[in-house]
Scaffold this motif. Sequence first.
Motif, short mmCIF file in Angstrom:
data_model
loop_
_atom_site.label_atom_id
_atom_site.label_comp_id
_atom_site.label_asym_id
_atom_site.label_seq_id
_atom_site.Cartn_x
_atom_site.Cartn_y
_atom_site.Cartn_z
N CYS A 69 -28.28 3.35 6.18
CA CYS A 69 -28.79 4.73 6.14
C CYS A 69 -29.11 5.27 7.54
N ILE B 298 -31.33 3.90 9.72
CA ILE B 298 -32.67 3.47 10.14
C ILE B 298 -32.54 2.12 10.83
N LEU C 195 -39.24 3.48 3.74
CA LEU C 195 -37.87 3.96 3.91
C LEU C 195 -37.73 5.40 3.42
N GLU C 196 -38.38 5.72 2.32
CA GLU C 196 -38.33 7.09 1.79
C GLU C 196 -38.98 8.06 2.77
N ARG D 220 -36.58 8.73 5.75
CA ARG D 220 -35.29 9.36 5.47
C ARG D 220 -35.11 10.73 6.14
N THR E 26 -33.68 10.72 9.80
CA THR E 26 -32.37 10.15 10.13
C THR E 26 -31.41 11.17 10.71
N SER E 27 -31.69 12.44 10.52
CA SER E 27 -30.76 13.48 11.02
C SER E 27 -31.11 13.99 12.40
#
Length: 177
Positions: free
Chosen positions: A68, A70, A167-168, A171, A174-175
Motif C-alpha cells: 500500500c 507504507i 494502517l487505516e 492510509r 500515502t498520496s
Amino acid sequence: MTVEAPVAPDEETPLEAQSAVEAPADAAPSSGTLAARSLAGLGLADPEAPADPEAPAEPVIGVRQLACGIIEVALPPNQEIEGPEARVAGAAVRALADGRRLPVLLVISGAVGVSVEARQVYAGSIAASAVAIVGETPVDRVIAHYLLRSKSDTIPAEFFRSRTEALEWLRPYTSEK
C-alpha cells in the motif's frame, strides 16, 4: 522487500562503511533505487542468508515497504535501540522512499528502550509524511510517549495498540509527494 539493517562494528552505518572501503576517492556517487542495488552492496543483511552462529547478536531493525506504499519499521523485541541502529534504519527508509515522503508504521512491541540519539534520528526524519507507532504493553506506551514528544510538529504522529487501526490512520498519507 524486507531490509534488515545491522550496524557496522565501527558504528558507521553499513552504507558509510561500504562506500568508504569500496569507492575510490574520485569516484562519482552511485545512483539508482534500493531495489536496483544488492543488499550486500549496501552492507545490509540478506534475510535469506543463514545466520553465523559465532557472530555476536546485533539488534536488527526490520524495514520494508508494504504494497500500500507504507514503510514498516519493526524494532527488535528485548533490545534497546541505540543511535547507530536507528541511523541504519533511517538510511533504509530514505532509500525506500527515494526522495518522496511516505507514511511510516513504527512497530515497537517488545522493545526495551530507545536511546536519546535514536530518538533524535526519529525526530529528524525527512522521509516520513506521517508516523503511526504500534505497541502492546505499558512499556511500549512509555517508549511511544517519548518518541511522540521528540517528533517534529510538522509530521502527524499517533500511538496505536492495533496494527490494523494504525494502517487505516496512515492510509490518507500515502498520496503525499
